[in-house]
Design an enzyme around this catalytic site. Sequence first.
Site, short mmCIF file in Angstrom:
data_model
loop_
_atom_site.label_atom_id
_atom_site.label_comp_id
_atom_site.label_asym_id
_atom_site.label_seq_id
_atom_site.Cartn_x
_atom_site.Cartn_y
_atom_site.Cartn_z
N MET A 111 0.88 -1.17 0.00
CA MET A 111 0.00 0.00 0.00
C MET A 111 0.91 1.22 0.00
O MET A 111 1.80 1.33 0.85
CB MET A 111 -0.91 -0.01 1.22
CG MET A 111 -2.01 1.03 1.18
SD MET A 111 -3.16 0.81 2.58
CE MET A 111 -4.38 2.07 2.20
N LEU A 167 0.84 4.33 0.83
CA LEU A 167 1.00 5.26 1.95
C LEU A 167 1.81 4.64 3.10
O LEU A 167 2.18 5.33 4.05
CB LEU A 167 -0.34 5.79 2.45
CG LEU A 167 -1.41 4.84 2.97
CD1 LEU A 167 -1.14 4.36 4.38
CD2 LEU A 167 -2.77 5.55 2.91
N SER A 168 2.11 3.35 3.02
CA SER A 168 2.87 2.66 4.06
C SER A 168 4.37 2.87 3.88
O SER A 168 4.94 2.51 2.84
CB SER A 168 2.56 1.17 4.03
OG SER A 168 3.55 0.42 4.69
N ALA A 169 5.02 3.44 4.88
CA ALA A 169 6.47 3.64 4.81
C ALA A 169 7.21 2.31 4.66
O ALA A 169 8.14 2.22 3.84
CB ALA A 169 6.95 4.40 6.05
N ARG A 229 7.09 1.24 1.09
CA ARG A 229 7.93 2.06 0.22
C ARG A 229 9.42 1.78 0.42
O ARG A 229 10.21 1.90 -0.52
CB ARG A 229 7.60 3.53 0.44
CG ARG A 229 6.25 3.91 -0.16
CD ARG A 229 5.93 5.38 -0.04
NE ARG A 229 5.26 5.68 1.21
CZ ARG A 229 5.80 6.33 2.23
NH1 ARG A 229 7.05 6.76 2.16
NH2 ARG A 229 5.11 6.56 3.32
#
Length: 220
Positions: free
Chosen positions: A8, A10-12, A15
């Site tokens: 996802m 928006l998940s650090a 990323r």
Amino acid sequence: MPIDLYYMSLSAPCRAVLLTAKMAGVEVNLKTVNLMAGEHMKPEFLKINPQHTVPCLDDSGFVLTESRAICAYLANKYGKNDNLYPKEPKDRALVDQRLYFDLGVFYASFADYYYPVIFHGKTSLEASKKKKLDDSLNFFNMFLADHDYAAGNHLTIADLSLLASATSMEAVIPTIFNDCPKIKEWIERCKNQITEYHDLNQVGADIFGQMGQSALEKIQ
């Protein structure tokens, strides 16, 4: 067979894996899992990952969770050299220490302070948790006092994990590193080292930041 990454944006942690894959030169097949819509609880995903977390990597049937473990695996198996995850024991130990610091101190203190408002509907920040966050920022700023990167003088998976965390934090609180100049310099240094940095990390960080700022505005 393709390497599937359930993630996802928006998940650090997700990323961080994207950044590692790019730096290791490995292609991953992205499969979005919308946690907000409960897609991580669908039977087909639970069959792959009963822990129902992202990121989740499926490399030809080898399933791995926990972002830092995934980053280490990708660097070990697919990295062109051992720069991302050094093999020399002391160098690797320092990278591991920084990864654990990110998990248990740096981002954890940010989440502990801000997540109750961002995700759980709390209407105020718990002041007693602010010092732990401030301390974690100062620790990392000190780690960078004598080195250009988190675990030495070149970029490693420790930087990629910490960078995903730091840019998420900064997206929510743009002034969070104003008293930590070494961190701000390090962020820009890392950005310049990563091809397609903006699309791989900053876009997701900004989405997370908008969500976080919107929640925090309600308590101000």
